[in-house]
Every structure is written in C-alpha cells, then in structure tokens.
Design an enzyme around this catalytic site. Structure first.
Site, short mmCIF file in Angstrom:
data_model
loop_
_atom_site.label_atom_id
_atom_site.label_comp_id
_atom_site.label_asym_id
_atom_site.label_seq_id
_atom_site.Cartn_x
_atom_site.Cartn_y
_atom_site.Cartn_z
N THR A 58 -12.59 12.15 -6.79
CA THR A 58 -12.12 12.62 -8.10
C THR A 58 -12.62 14.02 -8.44
O THR A 58 -12.23 14.56 -9.47
CB THR A 58 -12.55 11.64 -9.20
OG1 THR A 58 -13.95 11.37 -9.09
CG2 THR A 58 -11.79 10.33 -9.07
N GLY A 59 -13.50 14.60 -7.63
CA GLY A 59 -13.90 15.99 -7.85
C GLY A 59 -15.28 16.18 -8.43
O GLY A 59 -15.54 17.22 -9.03
N GLU B 202 10.05 -8.08 3.80
CA GLU B 202 10.00 -6.98 2.84
C GLU B 202 11.09 -7.12 1.79
O GLU B 202 10.88 -6.79 0.61
CB GLU B 202 10.13 -5.65 3.57
CG GLU B 202 9.06 -5.39 4.62
CD GLU B 202 7.66 -5.46 4.06
OE1 GLU B 202 7.49 -5.19 2.84
OE2 GLU B 202 6.73 -5.80 4.81
N PRO C 246 -14.55 7.73 -5.62
CA PRO C 246 -14.59 8.81 -4.62
C PRO C 246 -13.33 9.66 -4.67
O PRO C 246 -12.23 9.17 -4.91
CB PRO C 246 -14.68 8.05 -3.28
CG PRO C 246 -15.17 6.68 -3.63
CD PRO C 246 -14.66 6.39 -5.00
N HIS D 108 9.87 -9.49 -0.90
CA HIS D 108 8.98 -8.82 -1.85
C HIS D 108 9.79 -8.03 -2.88
O HIS D 108 9.57 -8.15 -4.09
CB HIS D 108 8.05 -7.86 -1.10
CG HIS D 108 6.94 -8.53 -0.39
ND1 HIS D 108 6.15 -9.50 -0.96
CD2 HIS D 108 6.45 -8.35 0.87
CE1 HIS D 108 5.23 -9.89 -0.09
NE2 HIS D 108 5.39 -9.21 1.03
#
EC number: 3.4.24.-
Length: 717
Positions: free
Chosen positions: A211-212, A430, A209, A433
């Site tokens: 992508t044109g 965080e 979805p 990570h």
C-alpha cells in the site's frame, strides 16, 4: 568496478605486493655475476676433464659449485650428498697437474639481512594482518566489522541518494497530510510551540502489503531536509546476546547528534512483538531490544528533535507499551486505495510509458477494485513488458487487459493441452459459477469468463464489484456461498460425477459459513455472539495460540450450522442451474466457440435468465420484528444527482478479495422474460416447484397462488 577500487584501497593488497617483491629481490640477488647454471653431472664432467680452468669455488651450506674457465665462460651448479669429498680430491689432483690455477672452499654463513628477513618475516606478516583487522573493525564497525557488531546498521540519506517526494505518492492522501505535518514540525517548530503543541515522537504506518508505507517514508526523507536514518527491524537482532539493544542505543545516539533527524524502522514487528510470549521468557533477545527501544523513545533521558517513523503489516502483534501515546503518538492506516486513489496511482506509474489514444485509465481503475499501489504498478509494468515483447510502439487496451489477468490469475498456460472432455467439464464448471452469480441478487458482476488455463487454474470466472464496497449483508454472504458452489453443482447436474476442481470453492465457502456463524453473529441458532478467541501468540503462528472458549455442545451446534449453510447454498446453486439449463448450455457453447467471454457478451447470453428473488428480513429472533417504516433519506450532496440511476452493484466487503472466483450479478441489463414472484422459495428450503412462465399471448395468466395466502412457500431466509 566499485569492488575493485575497494580492494585496492585496502592495505591487504599492498602487504601481499611487498612480500612478492621481497621474494623476487632475494631470488635475483642470489643469482647473477655472469654465471650460467648447468646440471651437476656436467659440472662434474668439467672438473674431471683435462681442460684448463682458472678457478673453482665450493660454497658449503648452499652446496654451490662455481667454475671459471675464462672470463667469458663461468658456470654454476650444485653438488648433492657426499660428492664434496670426491670433488675436493679431484681439484687437488688438478692443481698438482697444473690444469687448475686454484680452488677455494667457502663457508660464509647467512647474511645478517637474510637471516633477519627469514626469521622475522612471518611475525611481520601476522602483525600487519592484525593491524589491518583492527583498522577494519574501527572503520567499518557499523557495516559488519569484527568489533562493530554492536554498531547500528542504519543507512544515512545523503545528497547522492535517489529521492522520492510526495508527488510520487498517490492514493493515500490522509497519510500524506499527516506526514507533511511532520515535515512542518521539523522545518518550523516555533509555529507549533507558540500554541503549546509538542512534536510527535513517533508515527506508525500500518496496513496491508503493497500500500506504499515504505514509499511514504522515502518521500519524507526526500522532502524533510533533515538527516534520515533508515533501518530494518531484523537488523537489530544478531547471533550475539545484547547486540540488538546496543544497536538501538547507537542508532539513537547518531540521530541525537544530527538532530533534528528522522529514524525510519521498516517491519518493526520483527522486534516490537508482545513481550512475554513464546519460549524465550524475559531474557529473550527481542525483548531486550524492545525494552531499549521503549527507553530511547520515552524514557528517563530523552532529548527532542528525533522523530521515529515505523512501518508494519501486523499492528495487532505489537507490544501495547510501544503503541501508547508518548511513543507512537500517531498511528496512520495506509489502506488499499479507492477508485480515485487508484486512478491517481495509475497516472503516476503511467508517466514515461507511451499509451494508445483509446486507453482509459479510469476504466482500468474501475476494473481493479481492491488492488494496492504495488499491484497497479505491476499491472502497468506487465503491460509495458507485453508491449515490448510484441515490438509495439505504444501500450494498448489488449496489453492492459492481459496484464490485469496476469496479475490476478497468473500467466496463460499456452502449452497445456486438455482433451475435449476436460475442456467441457471446465466450461460447465465456470459456467455454473457465472450463471448462479448472475441469478442471485446479492453477488458481484461477472467481468470475464475463460476456459483458457492460467496460473494453477484450468479456467476462471472473474467477479469484481463495479465500485468500492466496505461491508456485506447476510443476504450477500449467503448468495456468495451459492455462487461459490455453482461449479460443483454444475458438474453434478450435467456429468453426474463431480471432479476435484471445486476444492478451492468449497474451502472459500466453508470459511464464509464459519465466519458467518462464529464471527458475525448472523446465525439465528447460535445468536449474536463471537465464538473462538481471535487473540494469537505472536511467536506461535497465526492460529496456533487461539483457544476455544466454548463447550463441546456449542462446537457441535457450530458444525451443524456450517453444514446446513453449505448444504442450502449447494442446493440453491443446483436448483438455479436446473431452472436455467438452456441458458447454461448456451453459455458453454459460446465458451467453446470463443474461449473467453467479456462482461458485455455474458450479459447478452444471460438475457433470458430466470433470476432468484431477494431474501426475506432477518433479525435473528421472532421477538425482534423489523420496522415497516423506511429509513430517512440522506441529505443532498452538492454536485450529486440523487435521481440518477444507480449502478447495479451490490455491496461487497472483505470476505472475497478481488481474485478470480465464481459469481457476479450483471448490473444495468434488462431482466429476463420470466422471473418468479418476489417471495418465491426454491424447493431446497421447502418452497414450491418452479412455476412455468406465463404464456406470451396471455400476459398475467400464469400460475395463480394458492388460496391460503402463501404463494410459493416461505420466503428465502
């Protein structure tokens, strides 16, 4: 305004207006002649009085009393019940007393016109309503009329329709070239017929979805110069049986009459799914619609000059008969754009938006790998909205940075208040990570770390590659699992009591581990075999139709392998954080001070980081020994400097899309002052203890490897 004009153009408003005028006419026709309406009691008083009256008229039926005192005084009233007998007696007495010249009684009955109007008006109204309904059904058959449910709902492009052109499309040059050829087929058919080429009957555009695909179809409509019929796949199926097939026939009949023409069906998977699936059987309404579509595209009676363009996000669920050559001769993939495509898309959408002089769209394109054209358009639109909200004259880098964050992770939650302990847990989560990602050799760069709540997250670490990557190695998958577990490991290491904040990380890591074992054949114990059928029933959901094609014993082995991979990744993350505790604490201090750290700021903090070595070779079996001969050098590409330094971004594939997630290596920075030997193995997988860094005053006099030739345990696997 358009709705008002549509209402006044219809016959219903005029019918109601005529009825109202008739009622008003009858009302006024029954009154008048100079009579003044008075109450019944007053009329009876006048009759009972001794005033001289010229005349009195009693009209039976309507029970009207008309009293004329003289030319200037006329009264009208009504009697009720049995008053007429009393009135007649009183009038006779007044005539005898000569106070009343005369009186008369009338019983005229209804006029013929009034009787006809009262008796036939309801039938006239019903007849006019049915005439209007039939007229609407014929004139609006294809737009939801009563009798037009079998007509096509396709919209036909006109001169007044806003047009898109191929100049408005960027980032998918291959699809543009293919569709431009379709336009040439329609404009110059002789050019292709001269060499025996046939015009394609159908073109299928498929891809993720945003992508044109629909934009490409609009561009074809804007440049084709032929009638363009557009319809959605869901418009074919209604509550009535057979409507879908009828609308397909009507659509192709309209297109054939206007040939050469183009038909565009958006979301064709709504009617083009596999036949025979689900509970509808062979008489399912969608199957009838699909069968008619197959016949119209390449059946017994087919006329040329009509090209069908369809778009879908799920080509895997389409019926094979629909995809064969002769129907959809061309199947064009419209994928997410690469770096050059993203830059072109940004330039298209930046048209008409004032940008600051220091804005670099190429930098924005590099920071948005994996984004589709719709995502990039949304980034620039969000930046424009932020600029307007702040009453700024031009869009600057800060607005673009915030727009990227909003598109990826959602808007910042400025009203969410967290206590210091929650902020500390978020910072270590965080930071875990980011640190594990930077220490692992096969992860993507850390672009940003923040502890500001955004979207549904209390904080996030943005990890994205510096260039487009289309595949991943086993080592990169294992390293990505380690950095996904970095947040949970940091909570365990620091607070000794992990929170629920790692649920999404565990979910992602589990998906990677299971795919590594069952899909990619990268487990030595399971082997190079794909387990679990990828086929799904189109009407039973994404995975409801999947069947297990392996035994219970194999299922247990898969579960054991997945658990072992997750445990190894978890332990590697824990060991990495333990070995870099000072760096982790400094990162948390900087996060508390600044709340958000950029890529350059993170790189500066990670300079003393102890990085993990590359993993060893993997073939899946001891019988397959990897070659020691290096690969051939690729041929020199014109305009490319082979000796230029590479950007340190490891390969990256489709496992981790560009969404806020933990991890990342830092390309281009200097290594830390200490690194373990290249074949050093963490204790979690049987390796030795972390060696101490060599003394800075005596370089090279660090811990020496044992004499048995195995320096620090087995290599990373």
């Amino acid at each position: 305004m358009k709705n008002a004009s549509r209402i006044f153009k219809g016959p219903l408003i005029w019918i109601l207006l005529c009825i109202g005028l008739i009622i008003v006419f009858l009302q006024f026709a029954g009154s008048g002649n100079g009579y003044k309406d008075i109450p019944t009691s007053e009329a009876v008083s006048i009759i009972n009085s001794s005033k001289k009256l010229d005349s009195v008229t009693l009209t039976d039926g309507d029970q009207v009393i008309k009293i004329t005192e003289n030319e200037n005084k006329k009264y009208r009233s009504y009697w009720v019940g049995n008053q007429s007998d009393q009135l007649v007696d009183r009038l006779n007495d007044r005539v005898k007393a000569k106070t009343l010249k005369s009186w008369q009684g009338e019983n005229p009955g209804q006029s013929i016109w009034k009787a006809l109007l009262i008796n036939f008006l309801p039938f006239v109204i019903i007849l006019l309503f049915f005439l209007w309904a039939m007229n609407a059904a014929q004139g609006m058959g294809g737009r939801g009329g009563v009798m037009g449910f079998g007509k096509s709902k396709a919209k036909v492009g006109s001169k007044d329709t806003p047009k898109s052109t191929f100049a408005d499309v960027a980032g998918c040059q291959e699809a543009i070239d293919e569709l431009q050829e379709i336009r040439e087929f329609l404009a110059e058919p002789a050019k292709f017929q001269r060499v025996g080429a046939k015009i394609p009957k159908g073109v299928l555009l498929y891809g993720p979805p945003g992508t044109g695909k629909t934009l490409l179809a609009r561009a074809v409509a804007g440049e084709a110069g032929v009638p363009f019929f557009s319809i959605s796949g869901s418009d074919f199926v209604e509550m009535f049986v057979g409507v879908g097939a009828s609308r397909v026939r009507d659509l192709f009949e309209q297109a054939k009459e206007a040939a050469p023409a183009i038909i565009f069906i958006d979301e064709i998977d709504a009617v083009g799914r596999h036949r025979g699936a689900g509970m509808g059987g062979g008489h399912d309404e969608r199957e009838q619609t699909l069968n008619q579509l197959l016949v119209e595209m390449d059946g017994f009676d087919v006329h040329g000059g009509v090209i069908l363009i369809a778009a879908t996000n799920r080509p895997d669920v389409l019926d094979p008969a629909l995809l064969r050559p002769g129907r959809f001769d061309r199947q064009i993939a419209v994928e997410a754009p690469d770096l050059d495509g993203r830059l072109k898309i940004l330039k298209v959408h930046a048209h008409g938006k004032p940008m600051a002089d220091d804005v670099d769209l190429a930098s924005i394109a590099r920071r948005t790998p994996g984004m589709t054209g719709a995502d990039l358009a949304n980034v620039l639109n969000e930046a424009a909205l932020l600029t307007a909200r702040a009453n700024l004259p031009v869009i600057g880098n800060s607005e673009l940075d915030e727009a990227i964050d909003r598109v990826i992770a959602g808007p910042q939650k400025k009203t969410r208040l967290m206590n210091q302990h929650e902020r500390l847990v978020t910072a270590y989560h965080e930071g875990g990570h980011a640190l594990v990602a930077a220490a692992m050799p096969g992860t993507d760069p850390v672009q940003k770390i923040t502890i500001l709540p955004r979207g549904r997250a209390l904080g996030y670490t943005m990890v994205m590659p510096d260039s487009d990557k289309y595949s991943q190695t086993r080592s990169e998958l294992l390293d990505s699992m380690a950095y996904m577990m970095g947040g949970r490991a940091a909570e365990e290491l620091i607070f000794h009591d992990p929170s629920t904040g790692a649920s999404n990380d565990i979910e992602k890591a589990t998906k990677v581990a299971r795919a590594l074992v069952t899909q990619y054949g990268l487990s030595a114990r399971v082997g190079t075999v794909q387990l679990g059928s990828g086929d799904t029933e189109p009407f039973l959901g994404m995975t409801a139709g999947q069947q297990r094609d392996y035994s219970d014993e194999t299922a247990k082995i898969i579960d054991d392998e997945v658990r072992e991979l997750l445990e190894n990744a978890h332990q590697e993350a824990f060991d990495c954080l333990d070995a870099n505790r000072e760096v982790l604490d400094e990162l948390v201090r900087q996060l508390f001070a600044r709340e958000t750290l950029s890529k350059a700021e993170v790189a500066d903090i990670f300079k003393p980081l102890k990085r993990w070595p590359e993993r060893g070779a993997f073939t899946g079996s001891d019988k397959r020994v990897p070659s020691s001969i290096p690969p051939v050098k690729p041929p020199q590409i014109a305009g490319v400097d082979e000796d230029a330094p590479e950007v340190g971004a490891p390969r990256r594939g489709v496992i981790a899309p560009p969404t806020p997630e933990p991890g990342g290596d830092l390309p281009g920075d200097n290594p830390g002052e200490w690194e373990p030997p290249s074949d050093w193995q963490p204790p979690s997988v049987g390796g030795g203890k972390s060696p101490e860094p060599p003394s800075p005053t005596h370089p090279g006099e660090g811990p020496q490897p044992p004499s048995n030739g195995n320096p620090w345990g087995p290599p990373r696997s």
